[in-house]
Design an enzyme around this catalytic site. Structure first.
Site, PDB file in Angstrom:
ATOM      1  N   GLU A 218      47.115  55.659  39.274  1.00  0.00           N
ATOM      2  CA  GLU A 218      48.389  56.041  39.905  1.00  0.00           C
ATOM      3  C   GLU A 218      49.533  55.185  39.387  1.00  0.00           C
ATOM      4  O   GLU A 218      50.620  55.669  39.076  1.00  0.00           O
ATOM      5  CB  GLU A 218      48.303  55.885  41.429  1.00  0.00           C
ATOM      6  CG  GLU A 218      47.455  56.938  42.111  1.00  0.00           C
ATOM      7  CD  GLU A 218      47.354  56.647  43.605  1.00  0.00           C
ATOM      8  OE1 GLU A 218      48.046  57.314  44.373  1.00  0.00           O
ATOM      9  OE2 GLU A 218      46.573  55.748  43.990  1.00  0.00           O
TER      10      GLU A 218
ATOM     11  N   HIS B 240      45.948  76.117  33.120  1.00  0.00           N
ATOM     12  CA  HIS B 240      46.688  76.294  34.395  1.00  0.00           C
ATOM     13  C   HIS B 240      45.955  75.629  35.562  1.00  0.00           C
ATOM     14  O   HIS B 240      46.103  76.050  36.704  1.00  0.00           O
ATOM     15  CB  HIS B 240      46.912  77.770  34.724  1.00  0.00           C
ATOM     16  CG  HIS B 240      47.397  78.590  33.568  1.00  0.00           C
ATOM     17  ND1 HIS B 240      48.718  78.814  33.302  1.00  0.00           N
ATOM     18  CD2 HIS B 240      46.700  79.208  32.567  1.00  0.00           C
ATOM     19  CE1 HIS B 240      48.836  79.560  32.202  1.00  0.00           C
ATOM     20  NE2 HIS B 240      47.617  79.801  31.734  1.00  0.00           N
TER      21      HIS B 240
ATOM     22  N   LYS C  23      38.902  55.640  52.943  1.00  0.00           N
ATOM     23  CA  LYS C  23      39.620  55.853  51.685  1.00  0.00           C
ATOM     24  C   LYS C  23      39.344  54.830  50.603  1.00  0.00           C
ATOM     25  O   LYS C  23      39.147  53.664  50.861  1.00  0.00           O
ATOM     26  CB  LYS C  23      41.125  55.924  51.954  1.00  0.00           C
ATOM     27  CG  LYS C  23      41.451  57.146  52.766  1.00  0.00           C
ATOM     28  CD  LYS C  23      42.828  57.644  52.588  1.00  0.00           C
ATOM     29  CE  LYS C  23      43.177  58.049  51.184  1.00  0.00           C
ATOM     30  NZ  LYS C  23      44.615  58.302  51.121  1.00  0.00           N
TER      31      LYS C  23
ATOM     32  N   SER D  45      42.510  51.754  52.294  1.00  0.00           N
ATOM     33  CA  SER D  45      43.663  52.005  53.145  1.00  0.00           C
ATOM     34  C   SER D  45      43.534  51.132  54.373  1.00  0.00           C
ATOM     35  O   SER D  45      42.436  50.918  54.894  1.00  0.00           O
ATOM     36  CB  SER D  45      43.684  53.480  53.541  1.00  0.00           C
ATOM     37  OG  SER D  45      44.410  53.646  54.743  1.00  0.00           O
TER      38      SER D  45
END
Ligand code: ARG
Length: 460
Positions: free
Chosen positions: A292, A158, A285, A279
């Site tokens: 992704e 979980h 970043k 970024s």
């Protein structure tokens, strides 16, 4: 050209220009040129062997086909939409090159069995490449396991801290998935490896062909047994897309973990700069673009499977033009899987593991609570009661802000008099991990056994 010379005989009007473009497949099926030529050469040799065409004619045709292959590889071939597909592009060029004798190549053959052959040959080769990349990714996973054998991380259920596990164990979980994926791909390769050529348009051919001879030349294990099925079966493409979907599902899970792990909140790994981007507005970043994208591409590979299943649904026997639509989804899945595996093999190999952060996280969240319960069971308490004891212990820890290994013996004994000083031998991360020694468990000894097994497997 007013009319397609390869089938224009019964037509009085030329094809509408847009219809020509709309029905053409050359833009995407030209990638099968090598296999189309390979199949034609085998077919041509068989025609000569059977006396269906003369040996001299076959020689001329084969030389012509080889010349075309060289032209295409050199970029000296103009593909024409008017000639619809790769089969007719090559055949028309052959006739242009060697004259009317080129028109004999298509004896005892139809584009229906020809395309079924080409797609099989093409996919068969691509499967080899995919299996090679799968092997490279397995190698990277294995190497990460070997290099980080002592690293302990939190295992989750979980996505809540559950029990400590070896990072190597986690890597080997993906190794197992890739192994099954490879098995599925080999299965596809095995089942597709029969020759459909000889089915003709649908019913077979009136010429005395030798299909087994063609099969042997092309490295097939045998020939298909029913001409209607031969020209209308696309199971092999669907099977591949299904296997590809499962593989991408696995990669998407690994992607998701890499994305989580490289976030500031987890901070378990660092992907090398070459696999990330920055970024344009937030200078701090470093985005995990590669995982992704692979996670995202999983969707299109699933989509391709559904496209093919839907394409084939309810089609009457035998060939239908609908089936020309099989190629783009199939090719897209091949390209996507190949690219994803290649990039993952490199990215995993270069991934840096932040052992200390993993360890700190593994110690949080009472990850050794089950070990205290198991301890009580070994001292004679039924597991359900032990579960209760430890539940209360954890609640106490939460209230006092302590971790399980930090409790004094006195504190432990508030919850069960069965607990003695040796409890401290069981609640460390190493003890917890190493207690799970049975085959498939996370104990270092068990993981080392699996690494050795995997190494032996990879040596073949
Ligand atoms: N381009 C066609 C395809 O990909 C080749 C077979 C065409 N056969 C036909 N009867 N029109 O399916």
């Amino acid at each position: 050209m007013a009319q397609n010379q390869l089938w224009g005989g019964r037509f009085t009007q030329p094809t509408d220009k847009f219809v020509q473009e709309f029905t053409a497949s050359i833009d995407f099926d030209k990638r099968m040129y090598r296999y189309d030529i390979q199949g034609s050469i085998a077919h041509c040799r068989m025609l000569a062997k059977q006396g269906i065409i003369a040996a001299e004619e076959a020689k001329t045709i084969v030389a012509g086909l080889e010349g075309i292959l060289a032209d295409i590889e050199a970029g000296n071939f103009e593909f024409s939409v008017a000639l619809e597909d790769i089969h007719m592009n090559i055949e028309a060029r052959l006739i242009e090159r060697i004259g009317p004798v080129g028109g004999k190549l298509h004896t005892a053959r139809s584009r229906n069995d020809q395309v079924a052959l080409d797609v099989r040959l093409y996919l068969r080769d691509e499967l080899k490449a995919i299996l090679a990349y799968l092997g490279q990714l397995q190698e990277s996973l294995l190497a990460q396991a070997e290099q980080n054998l002592a690293v302990i991380m939190p295992g989750y259920t979980h996505l809540q801290t559950a029990q400590p596990v070896l990072f190597a164990h986690h890597m080997l979980a993906y190794y197992e998935m890739m192994k099954r994926d490879a098995g599925r791909m080999m299965d596809v390769a095995k089942r597709l490896n029969v020759l459909p050529l000889g089915a003709g348009a649908l019913a077979g051919t009136t010429f005395p062909i030798d299909r087994e001879f063609v099969a042997e030349q092309l490295g097939f294990d045998g020939v298909t047994r029913n001409s209607l099925d031969s020209v209308s079966d696309r199971d092999f493409a669907i099977e591949f897309c299904a296997a590809a979907s499962i593989l991408m599902m696995h990669l998407s899970r690994l992607s998701e973990e890499l994305i989580l792990w490289s976030s500031a909140d987890f901070n378990f790994i660092e992907l090398t700069d070459a696999f990330c981007t920055g970024s344009s507005i937030m200078p701090q970043k470093k985005n995990p673009d590669v995982p992704e994208l692979v996670r995202g591409k999983t969707g299109r590979v699933y989509g391709n499977l559904i496209s093919l299943l839907t394409l084939m649904k309810s089609l009457p026997l035998a060939y239908n033009k609908d089936m020309q639509e099989d190629k783009e989804p199939l090719f897209d899945s091949i390209d996507t899987v190949k690219g994803s595996l290649k990039i993952f093999a490199d990215m995993i190999a270069l991934m840096k593991v932040k052992a200390e952060n993993m360890r700190v996280a593994a110690a949080r969240g009472f990850s050794t609570a089950t070990d205290v319960a198991d301890y009580c069971v070994r001292k004679g308490l039924p597991f359900r009661q032990a579960h209760e004891v430890v539940g209360k212990t954890v609640r106490y820890c939460v209230e006092t802000g302590k971790d399980i290994p930090e409790l004094s013996l006195e504190e432990f004994r508030r919850f069960s008099p069965l607990i003695e000083n040796d409890i401290y031998d069981f609640v460390t991360l190493e003890a917890s991990v190493n207690a799970r020694r049975a085959t498939g468990g996370t104990a270092r000894a068990a993981v080392e056994r699996e690494i050795a097994r995997a190494r032996a497997e990879r040596r073949g």
